[in-house]
Write a protein that holds these residues in place. Structure first.
Motif, short mmCIF file in Angstrom:
data_model
loop_
_atom_site.label_atom_id
_atom_site.label_comp_id
_atom_site.label_asym_id
_atom_site.label_seq_id
_atom_site.Cartn_x
_atom_site.Cartn_y
_atom_site.Cartn_z
N GLY A 192 -4.65 47.98 55.08
CA GLY A 192 -5.74 46.54 54.68
C GLY A 192 -5.19 46.00 55.12
N ALA A 193 -4.89 45.13 55.99
CA ALA A 193 -4.24 44.51 56.76
C ALA A 193 -5.50 42.60 55.95
CB ALA A 193 -3.72 43.71 57.99
N PHE A 194 -6.31 42.87 55.34
CA PHE A 194 -7.47 42.09 54.52
C PHE A 194 -6.73 41.63 53.30
CE2 PHE A 194 -9.42 46.30 53.59
CZ PHE A 194 -8.99 45.59 52.80
N ALA A 195 -5.79 42.11 52.72
CA ALA A 195 -5.44 42.18 51.63
C ALA A 195 -4.14 40.50 51.31
CB ALA A 195 -4.71 43.58 50.67
N TRP A 204 -17.25 41.33 54.99
CA TRP A 204 -18.41 42.37 55.39
C TRP A 204 -17.31 43.30 56.05
CZ3 TRP A 204 -19.55 37.20 56.44
CH2 TRP A 204 -20.94 36.98 55.94
N TRP A 205 -17.64 44.71 55.44
CA TRP A 205 -16.61 45.86 55.22
C TRP A 205 -17.65 47.28 55.46
CZ3 TRP A 205 -15.59 50.30 52.62
CH2 TRP A 205 -15.17 50.94 52.60
N GLY A 206 -16.92 47.87 56.43
CA GLY A 206 -18.02 49.09 56.42
C GLY A 206 -17.05 50.09 56.68
N ALA A 207 -17.10 51.42 55.88
CA ALA A 207 -16.36 52.51 56.25
C ALA A 207 -17.34 53.66 57.08
CB ALA A 207 -15.74 52.70 55.13
N TYR A 208 -17.32 54.56 57.26
CA TYR A 208 -18.03 55.65 58.19
C TYR A 208 -19.93 54.90 58.35
CZ TYR A 208 -14.40 58.35 55.34
OH TYR A 208 -13.52 58.29 54.57
N GLU A 223 -13.01 38.17 46.20
CA GLU A 223 -14.24 38.64 44.56
C GLU A 223 -14.02 40.86 45.08
OE1 GLU A 223 -17.29 36.06 44.62
OE2 GLU A 223 -16.41 34.66 44.02
N VAL A 224 -13.92 40.65 46.30
CA VAL A 224 -14.29 42.63 47.05
C VAL A 224 -13.09 43.03 47.14
CG1 VAL A 224 -16.30 41.84 46.92
CG2 VAL A 224 -14.89 41.77 49.18
N GLU A 229 -9.81 47.60 48.67
CA GLU A 229 -9.10 48.90 48.63
C GLU A 229 -9.07 50.51 47.52
OE1 GLU A 229 -4.86 46.38 49.03
OE2 GLU A 229 -6.28 45.44 46.30
N ARG A 230 -9.70 50.10 46.49
CA ARG A 230 -9.64 51.03 45.33
C ARG A 230 -10.61 52.48 46.42
NH1 ARG A 230 -14.06 51.60 42.28
NH2 ARG A 230 -14.74 49.32 42.95
N ILE A 231 -12.00 51.14 46.82
CA ILE A 231 -13.01 52.49 47.68
C ILE A 231 -12.03 53.29 49.28
CG2 ILE A 231 -15.28 52.48 48.97
CD1 ILE A 231 -16.44 50.15 46.99
N HIS A 232 -11.22 52.33 49.48
CA HIS A 232 -10.87 52.87 50.55
C HIS A 232 -10.05 54.19 50.47
CE1 HIS A 232 -8.09 52.95 53.72
NE2 HIS A 232 -9.09 52.20 54.68
N LYS A 233 -9.13 53.41 48.90
CA LYS A 233 -7.77 54.77 49.01
C LYS A 233 -9.48 56.49 48.72
CE LYS A 233 -3.98 55.50 46.19
NZ LYS A 233 -4.32 56.04 44.93
N GLN A 234 -10.21 55.95 47.96
CA GLN A 234 -11.08 56.65 47.57
C GLN A 234 -11.49 58.25 48.28
OE1 GLN A 234 -14.02 56.12 44.32
NE2 GLN A 234 -12.43 55.42 42.82
N ALA A 235 -12.30 57.20 49.65
CA ALA A 235 -12.71 57.55 50.53
C ALA A 235 -11.85 58.48 50.83
CB ALA A 235 -13.28 56.76 51.04
#
Ligand SMILES: C[S@@+](CC[C@H](N)C(=O)[O-])C[C@H]1O[C@@H](n2cnc3c(N)ncnc32)[C@H](O)[C@@H]1O
Length: 252
Positions: A192-195, A204-208, A223-224, A229-235
Motif C-alpha cells: 500500500g505504498a500510496f498511503a 483510481w484503484w482496482g483489485a481483481y 478522501e479514499v 486500506e480497509r478494503i485491501h486488508k479485508q479482501a
C-alpha cells in the motif's frame, strides 16, 4: 528437434479479454504448461481452465502442471535474489521443454495479462535460447493488461493531454513519486505504498479487475486512502491473495 512454444497473453482476469489471435493460437497447442503459484492458484487456474474449455475446439490437448520456484524475500539484495530465482525457473522451463514436448508438438505458456509487462516468461525463454544445447523457437501473442482493464473499468484516460505516463511498482513508488511524472500506474504493490503520498493526488484503484470479485475505488487520495486500506486488508484476508493496480494523477 526444434521446440516450438507460444507465449499467449490471456488478459488480466476476464475470459472475454481473450483476443481472436489468442483463440487461434490456443487451438494450435498440444501441451499447456500450467504454473502452480501456491495460494493464488485456485483463482488464476480457474480462469485458465475456463479459457481452455471455452475456446479450444478439440479438447485433446495435454496440460502439464509445474511448480514455480519461490523467490526468497529480497531484503538484502533485490537484484541477486531475482537473478537466483531466474536461474531456478530457467531450470524448470528447460526440463519442461526437453521432457514434455514430442517431435512436432507445440507447447504454450498462458500468461496473465500481457507477456511483455512485469512477466519473466520471455526473459527466461531468451536465456534458454542463448544458452543453446537445443533449438527453441517462440512466438508472442499480446493480451489485455491489467492497466488497460483498470482504465476501462474506471472509464479514465491514463494520460493527461500531451503528458507522459510512468509505470512502476509499489517498491519503487515507496522511494518517492517518479520525478517529472504526471500520471503513474502502480503494480505489484503488496504494502500500500500510496498511503505515504500527497493526499492531493487523484487515485483510481482496482483489485481483481475483470473478475467476479472486482473492487473499484476512486477519488482524491486523502478522501479514499482509508477505504482502500480497509478494503485491501479485508479482501486479502477473505480470498487469501490479492491483485491490485492503481493509477495516480497529479491534480489539475
Ligand atoms: C506479475 S504482474 C503481471 C502483470 C500482467 N502481465 C499484466 O499484463 O497485467 C502482477 C501484477 O499485475 C497487476 N494485476 C494483474 N491482474 C490484475 C487484475 N485483474 N486486477 C488488478 N491488478 C492486476 C497487479 O498489480 C499484480 O501485482
Amino acid at each position: 528437434m526444434k521446440r516450438r512454444i507460444l507465449v499467449i497473453g490471456i488478459g488480466a482476469g476476464n475470459p472475454d479479454y481473450v483476443t481472436i489471435q489468442a483463440v487461434d493460437a490456443l487451438n494450435r497447442v498440444n501441451v499447456f504448461f500450467i504454473p502452480d503459484k501456491g495460494i493464488e492458484k485456485d483463482g488464476l487456474a480457474r480462469v485458465r481452465r475456463e479459457i481452455c474449455e471455452r475456446f479450444i475446439r478439440d479438447q485433446s490437448y495435454r496440460t502439464v502442471a509445474f511448480e514455480v520456484p519461490r523467490r526468497r524475500p529480497a531484503a538484502e539484495d533485490y537484484g541477486t535474489a531475482v537473478a537466483d530465482w531466474h536461474d531456478a525457473v530457467e531450470g524448470v522451463y528447460q526440463q519442461l521443454l526437453m521432457e514434455e514436448l514430442e517431435e512436432d508438438e507445440c507447447g504454450a505458456f498462458l500468461v496473465w495479462g500481457d507477456p511483455t509487462l512485469y512477466d519473466s516468461t520471455l526473459r527466461i525463454l531468451d536465456r534458454l535460447q542463448a544458452k543453446g544445447g537445443f533449438e527453441l523457437e517462440y512466438d508472442v501473442i499480446p493480451g489485455i493488461t491489467s492497466i488497460q482493464a483498470l482504465a476501462a473499468r474506471h472509464k479514465v484516460t491514463l494520460n493527461r493531454i500531451g503528458q507522459s505516463i510512468a509505470i512502476t511498482t509499489g517498491r519503487k513508488l515507496a522511494e518517492g513519486f517518479p520525478n517529472n511524472a504526471d500520471s503513474v500506474v502502480v503494480m505489484l504493490d503488496g504494502e500500500g505504498a500510496f498511503a505515504g503520498l500527497d493526499g492531493d493526488l487523484d487515485i483510481w484503484w482496482g483489485a481483481y479487475v475483470g473478475t467476479p470479485d472486482e473492487i473499484l475505488v476512486s477519488g482524491k487520495l486523502r478522501e479514499v486512502v482509508g477505504d482502500i486500506e480497509r478494503i485491501h486488508k479485508q479482501a486479502r484476508e477473505q480470498n487469501g491473495w490479492i491483485m491490485d493496480t492503481y493509477l495516480l494523477k497529479q491534480p489539475d
